[in-house]
Design an enzyme around this catalytic site. Structure first.
Site, PDB file in Angstrom:
ATOM      1  N   LYS A 187     -12.886  33.408  42.105  1.00  0.00           N
ATOM      2  CA  LYS A 187     -13.649  34.420  41.358  1.00  0.00           C
ATOM      3  C   LYS A 187     -12.731  35.548  40.873  1.00  0.00           C
ATOM      4  O   LYS A 187     -13.159  36.459  40.184  1.00  0.00           O
ATOM      5  CB  LYS A 187     -14.768  34.987  42.234  1.00  0.00           C
ATOM      6  CG  LYS A 187     -15.813  33.938  42.625  1.00  0.00           C
ATOM      7  CD  LYS A 187     -16.986  34.560  43.321  1.00  0.00           C
ATOM      8  CE  LYS A 187     -17.761  33.588  44.192  1.00  0.00           C
ATOM      9  NZ  LYS A 187     -18.635  32.680  43.484  1.00  0.00           N
ATOM     10  N   ASP A 247     -18.491  41.068  52.758  1.00  0.00           N
ATOM     11  CA  ASP A 247     -18.242  39.927  51.872  1.00  0.00           C
ATOM     12  C   ASP A 247     -17.825  40.477  50.509  1.00  0.00           C
ATOM     13  O   ASP A 247     -18.646  41.014  49.761  1.00  0.00           O
ATOM     14  CB  ASP A 247     -19.529  39.091  51.788  1.00  0.00           C
ATOM     15  CG  ASP A 247     -19.423  37.943  50.790  1.00  0.00           C
ATOM     16  OD1 ASP A 247     -18.437  37.894  50.023  1.00  0.00           O
ATOM     17  OD2 ASP A 247     -20.341  37.110  50.764  1.00  0.00           O
ATOM     18  N   CYS A 295     -27.581  30.478  45.703  1.00  0.00           N
ATOM     19  CA  CYS A 295     -27.227  30.470  47.136  1.00  0.00           C
ATOM     20  C   CYS A 295     -27.775  31.706  47.838  1.00  0.00           C
ATOM     21  O   CYS A 295     -27.078  32.316  48.674  1.00  0.00           O
ATOM     22  CB  CYS A 295     -25.716  30.365  47.343  1.00  0.00           C
ATOM     23  SG  CYS A 295     -25.024  28.877  46.642  1.00  0.00           S
ATOM     24  N   GLN A 348     -17.695  39.158  45.362  1.00  0.00           N
ATOM     25  CA  GLN A 348     -18.038  39.642  44.018  1.00  0.00           C
ATOM     26  C   GLN A 348     -17.474  41.031  43.738  1.00  0.00           C
ATOM     27  O   GLN A 348     -17.657  41.551  42.635  1.00  0.00           O
ATOM     28  CB  GLN A 348     -19.569  39.669  43.843  1.00  0.00           C
ATOM     29  CG  GLN A 348     -20.248  38.328  44.017  1.00  0.00           C
ATOM     30  CD  GLN A 348     -19.962  37.356  42.868  1.00  0.00           C
ATOM     31  OE1 GLN A 348     -19.440  37.733  41.814  1.00  0.00           O
ATOM     32  NE2 GLN A 348     -20.293  36.096  43.071  1.00  0.00           N
ATOM     33  N   HIS A 369     -25.676  36.294  50.378  1.00  0.00           N
ATOM     34  CA  HIS A 369     -25.390  34.911  49.966  1.00  0.00           C
ATOM     35  C   HIS A 369     -25.500  34.035  51.215  1.00  0.00           C
ATOM     36  O   HIS A 369     -25.286  34.518  52.340  1.00  0.00           O
ATOM     37  CB  HIS A 369     -23.959  34.886  49.426  1.00  0.00           C
ATOM     38  CG  HIS A 369     -23.505  33.608  48.810  1.00  0.00           C
ATOM     39  ND1 HIS A 369     -23.088  32.537  49.566  1.00  0.00           N
ATOM     40  CD2 HIS A 369     -23.359  33.226  47.512  1.00  0.00           C
ATOM     41  CE1 HIS A 369     -22.713  31.548  48.759  1.00  0.00           C
ATOM     42  NE2 HIS A 369     -22.866  31.944  47.501  1.00  0.00           N
TER      43      HIS A 369
HETATM   44  N1  PLP Z   1     -20.455  35.330  48.959  1.00  0.00           N
HETATM   45  C1  PLP Z   1     -20.854  35.651  47.728  1.00  0.00           C
HETATM   46  C2  PLP Z   1     -21.486  36.978  47.480  1.00  0.00           C
HETATM   47  C3  PLP Z   1     -20.663  34.761  46.667  1.00  0.00           C
HETATM   48  O1  PLP Z   1     -21.067  35.082  45.436  1.00  0.00           O
HETATM   49  C4  PLP Z   1     -20.040  33.513  46.932  1.00  0.00           C
HETATM   50  C5  PLP Z   1     -19.874  32.504  45.856  1.00  0.00           C
HETATM   51  O2  PLP Z   1     -20.710  32.378  44.985  1.00  0.00           O
HETATM   52  C6  PLP Z   1     -19.629  33.216  48.238  1.00  0.00           C
HETATM   53  C7  PLP Z   1     -19.870  34.156  49.230  1.00  0.00           C
HETATM   54  C8  PLP Z   1     -18.955  31.935  48.598  1.00  0.00           C
HETATM   55  O3  PLP Z   1     -17.707  31.852  48.017  1.00  0.00           O
HETATM   56  P1  PLP Z   1     -16.845  30.487  48.153  1.00  0.00           P
HETATM   57  O4  PLP Z   1     -17.789  29.372  47.816  1.00  0.00           O
HETATM   58  O5  PLP Z   1     -15.765  30.624  47.164  1.00  0.00           O
HETATM   59  O6  PLP Z   1     -16.388  30.408  49.557  1.00  0.00           O
END
Ligand code: PLP
Length: 416
Positions: free
Chosen positions: A236, A210, A374, A213, A133
């Site tokens: 999430k 990370d 993203c 998910q 991401h």
């Molecule tokens: N990393 C992953 C794999 C994600 O799916 C997301 C959100 O879609 C993020 C990071 C970023 O999360 P946040 O916008 O809640 O900080």
């Protein structure tokens, strides 16, 4: 305070009853029953969480740790309670290993600027995978630019699996840090983070995982994974937006300077200088999203009460139900065919733009995400500008999947 082991015994769950906890799932969109298939974007909230946020403002609203009055004590207890719950949920050794943040993005940036920036020099590298991401790409790029370091990318297969041998081969001496997504938000791929952490550890390379998910869908234990940093985002996990956390061992957090300065994170301040609170508080400058963390604490209780093993099994069953039914839709191609995968299904239909598909599905009451998710580099790898993505959660049903597939059939006809 040390944290107790969590109870992980699977039990039978009444999923229809669980679903009733989510008020939004009873609403209609464009006159049709809402079919919410966008939980990878943000999860829906059970009434217990909504009520906790409501109760915070009705009964407990005050700033944290700044006053001795009763309301402030209650607000502080709710805020600090979320830290305790996250520590247990993630399998941390101690509550002080949890820094409360506004989400994954802030947690990752904290690691980038506080931990990594002072340690990088020209010629060094940060290793990521091709399925990251933007939140696990851009912060490293920003600090690479400041230091003269560069990004290295470990490749994936066409099926969307990380090529583990290539990741290991890429762990060369110039690599000073690695960042890997636990579960891909686009492909659903569950990466073998334990193995990756072991290889990084052998070479003394810190690894950030990370968990955006994974935390909502899989049982987790950061100590068993063996990584150095783990980041999660509350919205999430059925919690409120603007909540999340960084987990890292205490000695690592203690070695990191503060990133944001301001109130709440200090011990003493004079015009000549400041001494800082101990971690994790030294990273939590300013008024936090206290109501949000009150809600996140309840969300964690909620997920824990259902049981993460039960959630993982239920979502796997939904994935197994949905996949062949989607494959049977003429012209539909699933992107992300990893053997070990969470309930995320990215797809395209021949000759149809992902946004057109999603817009027409919305008219049918079906909420899916379309676009690059993203993950521009991943889209470039597949040679597409975007995909449609149906992401399932334990509150979805087989009947919703049938209705989604039927809606896809109608939409295909309209677009052809
Ligand atoms: N990393 C992953 C794999 C994600 O799916 C997301 C959100 O879609 C993020 C990071 C970023 O999360 P946040 O916008 O809640 O900080």
């Amino acid at each position: 305070m040390s944290v107790a082991a969590k109870d992980v015994r699977p039990v039978a769950v009444d999923w229809a009853c669980v679903r009733k906890d989510f008020p939004i799932l009873a609403r209609k969109v464009h006159g049709k029953p809402l079919i919410y298939l966008d939980s990878a974007n943000t999860a829906q909230k059970p009434r217990q969480v909504i009520e906790a946020v409501d109760a915070f403002y009705r009964e407990h609203n005050a700033n944290v740790s700044r006053a001795v009055h009763q309301l402030s004590e209650e607000a502080t207890a709710l805020y600090e309670g979320a830290r305790d719950k996250l520590a247990v949920f993630l399998g941390a050794s101690h509550r002080d290993e949890i820094v409360l943040t506004s989400g994954t993005t802030m947690a990752t940036n904290l690691v980038a600027y506080s931990y990594l920036l002072p340690r990088l020099k020209p010629g060094d590298a940060v290793l990521v995978t091709a399925m990251e991401h933007h939140a696990d790409i851009v912060p490293w790029q920003l600090i690479c630019k400041l230091t003269g370091a560069h990004l290295k990318v470990a490749p994936i297969t066409e099926a969307g699996e990380l090529i583990v041998e290539k990741f290991i081969e890429a762990l060369t001496p110039e690599v000073k840090f690695a960042g890997v997504v636990h579960v891909s938000n686009v492909l659903g791929t569950i990466n073998p983070v334990k193995e990756l952490a072991r290889e990084c550890r052998k070479r003394g390379i810190p690894l950030l995982v990370d968990g955006s998910q994974s935390a909502p869908h899989l049982p987790l234990n950061v100590k068993a994974i063996g990584c150095d940093f783990y980041v999660v985002t509350g919205h999430k996990m059925c919690g409120p937006t603007g909540t999340g956390a960084l987990w890292a061992r205490r000695e690592i957090l203690e070695s990191m300077p503060p990133f944001f300065g301001g109130g709440e994170m200090i011990r003493t301040v004079t015009f000549d200088g400041t001494t800082f609170a101990d971690s994790p508080h030294k990273f939590e400058a300013g008024t936090p999203n206290t109501a949000g963390f009150a809600g996140l604490g309840v969300a964690i209780d909620y997920l824990t009460r259902i049981g993460m093993e039960n959630i993982a099994a239920r979502e796997h069953a939904l994935l197994e139900y949905a996949t062949p039914r989607l494959e049977a839709v003429p012209g539909l191609r699933i992107i992300g065919r990893a053997a070990n995968k969470a309930a995320v299904i990215s797809f395209l239909i021949d000759g149809m733009h992902a946004h057109d598909l999603a817009t027409l599905l919305d008219q049918e009451g079906v909420a899916v995400r379309s676009g690059h998710h993203c993950a521009h580099p991943l889209m470039q790898f597949y040679g597409v500008t975007g995909t449609c993505r149906a992401s399932l959660a334990f509150y979805n049903t087989e009947a919703e999947i049938d209705a989604f597939v039927a809606a896809l059939g109608r939409v295909r006809k309209l677009l052809q």
